[in-house]
Design an enzyme around this catalytic site. Structure first.
Site, PDB file in Angstrom:
ATOM      1  N   LYS A  77      18.451  50.515 -36.479  1.00  0.00           N
ATOM      2  CA  LYS A  77      18.231  51.943 -36.220  1.00  0.00           C
ATOM      3  C   LYS A  77      19.549  52.572 -35.805  1.00  0.00           C
ATOM      4  CE  LYS A  77      15.720  55.615 -35.739  1.00  0.00           C
ATOM      5  NZ  LYS A  77      16.767  56.291 -36.550  1.00  0.00           N
ATOM      6  N   LYS A 101      21.473  49.899 -26.883  1.00  0.00           N
ATOM      7  CA  LYS A 101      20.721  51.103 -26.493  1.00  0.00           C
ATOM      8  C   LYS A 101      19.225  50.894 -26.761  1.00  0.00           C
ATOM      9  CE  LYS A 101      22.910  54.782 -27.851  1.00  0.00           C
ATOM     10  NZ  LYS A 101      23.355  55.933 -28.694  1.00  0.00           N
ATOM     11  N   LYS A 113      24.350  51.617 -37.791  1.00  0.00           N
ATOM     12  CA  LYS A 113      25.051  52.907 -37.824  1.00  0.00           C
ATOM     13  C   LYS A 113      25.641  53.101 -39.206  1.00  0.00           C
ATOM     14  CE  LYS A 113      26.193  56.256 -34.905  1.00  0.00           C
ATOM     15  NZ  LYS A 113      25.489  56.658 -33.683  1.00  0.00           N
ATOM     16  N   THR A 197      18.403  64.276 -27.302  1.00  0.00           N
ATOM     17  CA  THR A 197      19.501  63.586 -26.618  1.00  0.00           C
ATOM     18  C   THR A 197      19.835  64.326 -25.321  1.00  0.00           C
ATOM     19  OG1 THR A 197      20.317  62.904 -28.775  1.00  0.00           O
ATOM     20  CG2 THR A 197      21.820  62.618 -26.920  1.00  0.00           C
ATOM     21  N   SER A 365      13.575  59.515 -31.894  1.00  0.00           N
ATOM     22  CA  SER A 365      13.581  58.993 -33.272  1.00  0.00           C
ATOM     23  C   SER A 365      12.489  57.941 -33.433  1.00  0.00           C
ATOM     24  CB  SER A 365      14.937  58.358 -33.597  1.00  0.00           C
ATOM     25  OG  SER A 365      15.864  59.325 -34.010  1.00  0.00           O
TER      26      SER A 365
END
Ligand code: GLU
Length: 439
Positions: A77, A101, A113, A197, A365
């Site tokens: 992710k 994370k 990423k 965020t 997400s």
């Protein structure tokens, strides 16, 4: 990208610096040697070239990447970044941070990423669409709702996520909303994802500062980065009574000792694009006395709270000594180098790390992915309530780890994440298991 090394004069890669945080955590967590070996390397990295037909008829080839760092706890992710500094080293580092994370927030995901090296401001909307779709054409076999799920990051937004999801669906010949999060609402996006965020960071700040009896109305804040995260967070803090005295964007910043009128600045910035411009020759100048400052000046202001919300490597061994804030909340990924950490610690500055503070984005997400797969969509209130629960819970747990071992919050966050990752890796079998016993 290279940065200063804590041990030697020669520069080290961003990934070497990022993974050094893992070493710090090892002393406090019981993790098998095998699990550690696995976590030192990315699971898979893909480099692609993306040919794009430009508006003037010429062909330009862009460099793109996707790194899946680890998928032991679930599919990879992580976001996709459009920026001139994107490199494999940077994408790998960001994928490493995503791994920790997701583990820290207990999301059933690994870390990944992606990125494309370009200046997105130099492309037309049509060119950006062709590039986004071209990127998906190039990586389609490497991603999927159960393999690796994309999301927005620096200079990518919900429109771009929509194009990417659409392109993947065209390739698969079936609508596949769960392959990308951060989509427009009408394409299966979640309520609250755009501001997630910032909202998550706000919950962390509100959980932490009361522990120090630091009341909002007695707290001054400086925020580096006035984009989709920094600007929203500035407004949330302002509304809660914090005194936001400085903000900046890539062009420079503004400072007013008495506090800035953030909602107005946001409005004007949307019209004029840059903070400096609006402050020099617009009516906002009349609202409050201000000073023009550089991004570097902003970091060194005498404020209570400093929030780096732009890019990595902002607080380094070169300027850490001059930081005056008491608390740093890292909203950007990797804004502090490992060489700066001990300097800040010696100065008694509390640093709250990126993998905790900015985890609200990937948490919503996750909610979006769950909604896509169940077909049942939540209200904004439901999203906020679940986000708050999770952010507060994991902030408290990380805080407890930090207290238990008397270690900085960054190390505690890695300990907490590493513990979960280690258990997942060891569930597949350890050296002990195979060497001792017959069943
Ligand atoms: N790009 C964001 C991050 O660095 C969000 C990632 C996601 O939502 O998957 O955390």
């Amino acid at each position: 990208m290279t940065i200063e090394s804590p041990l030697e004069k020669s520069p080290v890669s961003l990934f070497t610096d990022a993974s050094s945080r893992l070493e710090m955590a090892l002393k406090y967590v019981n993790i098998s040697e095998d699990a550690l070996k696995r976590l030192k390397y990315p699971k898979a990295s893909l480099s692609v070239s993306i040919p794009v037909r430009m508006d003037n008829g010429s062909l330009q080839v862009f460099q793109g990447y996707r790194v899946r760092y680890d998928d032991t706890r679930g599919p990879g992710k992580g976001g996709v970044r459009f920026h001139p500094n994107v490199s494999l080293d940077e994408v790998q580092s960001l994928a490493f941070w995503m791994t920790f994370k997701c583990a820290l927030l207990n999301l059933p995901f690994g870390g990944a990423k992606g990125g494309i090296t370009l200046n997105p401001k130099a492309l037309s909307r049509q060119e950006l669409e062709r590039l986004s779709r071209g990127y998906i054409d190039a990586i389609a076999d490497f991603i999927g709702p159960d393999i690796d799920i994309l999301a927005p990051d620096v200079y990518t937004n919900s429109m771009i996520m929509g194009w990417m999801m659409d392109q993947y669906s065209i390739i698969q010949r079936q609508v596949s909303p769960a392959v990308v999060t951060g989509k427009p609402l009408m394409m299966g996006g979640s309520q609250g994802r755009n501001t997630a965020t910032a909202t998550g960071a706000y919950y962390v700040i509100n959980t932490i500062l009361p522990k120090f009896d630091q009341l909002p109305e007695r707290t001054t804040v400086a925020i580096q980065g006035f984009g989709k995260v920094g600007a929203v967070l500035a407004e949330l803090l302002c509304k809660a009574g914090y005194k936001v005295v400085a903000v900046s964007d890539s062009q420079g910043g503004i400072y007013a000792e008495t506090g800035l009128d953030i909602p107005n600045i946001r409005r004007y910035k949307q019209q004029s694009q840059s903070i400096q411009e609006l402050y020099c020759n617009d009516t906002v100048c009349d609202i409050v006395e201000h000073e023009i400052i550089s991004n570097e000046d902003l970091l060194k202001l005498d404020v209570d709270v400093l929030i780096p919300a732009a890019l990595e490597n902002q607080i380094t061994a070169a300027n850490a000594e001059q930081i005056q804030a008491q608390y740093i909340f890292e909203v950007a990924n990797g804004p502090t180098t490992s060489a700066a950490d001990p300097i800040l610690e010696d100065k008694g500055i509390y640093v709250f790390p990126d993998i905790l503070v900015n985890a609200g984005g990937v948490t919503v997400s996750y909610f979006e992915w769950v909604q896509n797969r169940s077909g049942l969509y939540w209200t904004l209130e439901e999203v906020h309530q679940r986000l708050k629960e999770r952010m507060v819970e994991e902030t408290e747990q990380t805080w407890n780890v930090a207290q238990e071992f008397s270690i900085p919050m960054r190390t505690a966050a890695y300990v907490h994440g590493l513990h979960r990752l280690g258990e997942a890796l060891d569930a597949k079998g350890t050296r002990d298991y195979y060497q001792n016993g017959n069943h």
